[in-house]
Design an enzyme around this catalytic site. Structure first.
Site, PDB file in Angstrom:
ATOM      1  N   GLY A  30       0.837  -1.210   0.000  1.00 60.21           N
ATOM      2  CA  GLY A  30       0.000   0.000   0.000  1.00 60.21           C
ATOM      3  C   GLY A  30       0.865   1.250   0.000  1.00 60.21           C
ATOM      4  N   GLY A  33       0.378   5.545  -0.784  1.00 63.06           N
ATOM      5  CA  GLY A  33      -0.496   6.422  -0.008  1.00 63.06           C
ATOM      6  C   GLY A  33       0.258   7.492   0.764  1.00 63.06           C
ATOM      7  N   LEU A  35       1.457   7.629   3.785  1.00 63.75           N
ATOM      8  CA  LEU A  35       2.636   7.276   4.599  1.00 63.75           C
ATOM      9  C   LEU A  35       3.738   6.603   3.792  1.00 63.75           C
ATOM     10  CD1 LEU A  35       1.040   5.786   7.859  1.00 63.75           C
ATOM     11  CD2 LEU A  35       1.274   8.154   7.158  1.00 63.75           C
ATOM     12  N   ASP A  56       2.308  -1.484  -4.543  1.00 63.92           N
ATOM     13  CA  ASP A  56       0.911  -1.035  -4.490  1.00 63.92           C
ATOM     14  C   ASP A  56       0.222  -1.560  -5.732  1.00 63.92           C
ATOM     15  OD1 ASP A  56      -1.480   0.415  -3.934  1.00 63.92           O
ATOM     16  OD2 ASP A  56      -0.305   1.934  -2.887  1.00 63.92           O
ATOM     17  N   ILE A  57      -1.095  -1.280  -5.860  1.00 62.59           N
ATOM     18  CA  ILE A  57      -1.784  -1.705  -7.081  1.00 62.59           C
ATOM     19  C   ILE A  57      -1.984  -0.529  -8.025  1.00 62.59           C
ATOM     20  CG2 ILE A  57      -2.981  -3.689  -6.069  1.00 62.59           C
ATOM     21  CD1 ILE A  57      -5.484  -1.876  -5.869  1.00 62.59           C
ATOM     22  N   TYR A 163     -13.367   0.170   9.718  1.00 60.86           N
ATOM     23  CA  TYR A 163     -11.939   0.492   9.793  1.00 60.86           C
ATOM     24  C   TYR A 163     -11.407   0.172  11.198  1.00 60.86           C
ATOM     25  CZ  TYR A 163      -7.879   3.707   9.973  1.00 60.86           C
ATOM     26  OH  TYR A 163      -6.656   4.280  10.135  1.00 60.86           O
ATOM     27  N   LYS A 167      -8.875  -2.837  12.442  1.00 66.11           N
ATOM     28  CA  LYS A 167      -7.579  -2.523  13.076  1.00 66.11           C
ATOM     29  C   LYS A 167      -7.435  -3.207  14.436  1.00 66.11           C
ATOM     30  CE  LYS A 167      -5.432  -0.100   9.973  1.00 66.11           C
ATOM     31  NZ  LYS A 167      -4.153  -0.547   9.404  1.00 66.11           N
ATOM     32  N   ILE A 193      -2.810  12.020  10.659  1.00 61.00           N
ATOM     33  CA  ILE A 193      -1.468  12.400  10.195  1.00 61.00           C
ATOM     34  C   ILE A 193      -1.604  13.539   9.190  1.00 61.00           C
ATOM     35  CG2 ILE A 193       0.644  11.595   9.063  1.00 61.00           C
ATOM     36  CD1 ILE A 193       0.087  10.228  11.784  1.00 61.00           C
TER      37      ILE A 193
HETATM   38  N1  SER Z   1      -6.707   9.320   9.818  1.00 61.43           N
HETATM   39  C1  SER Z   1      -7.489   8.151  10.050  1.00 61.43           C
HETATM   40  C2  SER Z   1      -8.900   8.364   9.696  1.00 61.43           C
HETATM   41  O1  SER Z   1      -9.376   9.454   9.908  1.00 61.43           O
HETATM   42  C3  SER Z   1      -7.414   7.772  11.510  1.00 61.43           C
HETATM   43  O2  SER Z   1      -6.525   6.750  11.627  1.00 61.43           O
HETATM   44  O3  SER Z   1      -9.550   7.461   9.253  1.00 61.43           O
END
Ligand code: SER
Length: 333
Positions: A30, A33, A35, A56-57, A163, A167, A193
């Site tokens: 991935g 993206g 990061l 990545d794809i 999500y 996780k 981030i």
């Molecule tokens: N930045 C992410 C989100 O908002 C949180 O891990 O989904």
């Protein structure tokens, strides 16, 4: 004497994995993206251009191709990632492929496939090939029943997004693989981030990036969160440094496998005030949408004292530093 030989023994164990070379070889999934791109850049600076395989794809830009090795890899295809891992003698797996919170809610089946099945494949490969494995987690791994200010490493986790659920699943399975099979699993729970040159893929914290683009373009911003919604945040360079630091920490120094990391917490109104120091005429308004409910269930302030104590986590950039860096970068463009 005994102590010295013990230290030597530990160093040998730590080095054994890379005994035929001085640096680890790293595969990032991935990788195109928010990061992956800056992380690959930093790891190549540290360990050499050829030590990092970005995958990545998506079709990479020319600029990305010039920076080092890039390979197509779909994490849902175990054999394909396996081939890449074997052919490149990978030591460290950094698994970034995932749908974020807001986009995940729009396509739950895809989020389940990518975030859960993809992680199963990566865990299995890390086990089979004895790779050190990093998977990022998130403030989204907590939910409305978690303490929100501050949120410690260990507390009730009942997230309400796919999500977040995926996780928590990754955290628990990674820790299980560590205890059951000895997989060297490492996981950091990230806040929102903030970066200038790479964009996130549909998260709830994205407003804190969009706001800068709108401040420069139109001088105002309509936020999809209420002005008093407090969330933990972090500047991208600190995030990259946290990954490097935890990956470089000797395994026996880690007292847990999943850590909160944070740098600051602010609300849209507080961010707007900080922006007004640079753009006095900037105005913010708010029109909350479905992301408000997500944000209301997340930590306001992240307690990351274990990361600070166990492996010296120490973020450098605060709110003013973040605003200054965003404008410096965006205005240059
Ligand atoms: N930045 C992410 C989100 O908002 C949180 O891990 O989904």
């Amino acid at each position: 004497m005994l102590f010295k030989s013990l230290v030597r023994h530990c160093a040998t164990i730590y080095q054994r994995r890379f005994n035929h070379r001085s640096h680890p070889r790293i595969l990032i999934t991935g990788g195109c993206g928010q990061l992956g791109v800056p992380l690959a850049k930093r790891l190549r600076e540290l360990y050499g251009r050829e030590s990092v395989v970005l995958s990545d794809i998506v079709r990479p830009s020319d600029e990305l191709l010039e920076q080092g090795i890039y390979r197509y890899a779909d994490v849902l295809d175990l054999k394909q990632v396996q081939e890449l891992l074997v052919n490149n003698q990978i030591d460290w797996l950094i698994h970034l492929s995932a749908l974020l919170s807001a986009v995940g809610e729009r396509d739950v089946p895809l989020a389940m496939k990518l975030n859960i099945e993809g992680t199963h494949n990566i865990l299995e490969l890390a086990r089979k090939y004895k790779c050190r494995l990093f998977i990022p987690s998130t403030i989204g791994a907590f939910g409305p029943d978690s303490p929100r200010n501050p949120t410690p490493d260990f507390c009730i986790q009942r997230p309400r997004t796919i999500y977040g659920v995926s996780k928590v699943h990754a955290e628990l399975l990674g820790e299980y693989f560590h205890h059951r099979y000895g997989v060297d699993f490492r996981c950091l729970r990230f806040p929102g981030i903030i970066s200038a040159d790479t964009k996130p893929g549909g998260g709830t914290t994205d407003y804190a990036i969009e706001i800068f683009h709108e401040a420069l373009k139109t001088g105002s911003y309509k936020c999809y969160l209420r002005g008093d919604t407090r969330l933990p945040m972090m500047w991208i360079d600190d995030c990259i440094q946290s990954i490097v630091s935890i990956m470089e920490t000797p395994s026996n120094q880690l007292k847990q496998r999943t850590y909160n990391v944070s740098a600051m917490s602010f609300t849209p109104d507080e961010l707007a005030k900080a922006i007004q120091k640079y753009k006095p005429k900037f105005r913010i308004s708010s029109e909350p949408d479905d992301r408000q409910k997500i944000a209301d269930s997340w930590p306001e302030v992240f307690d990351d004292h274990n990361a600070r104590e166990h492996w010296n986590w120490n973020p450098k950039v605060d709110l003013d530093g973040l605003v200054q860096r965003m404008f410096a970068y965006l205005e240059k463009q």
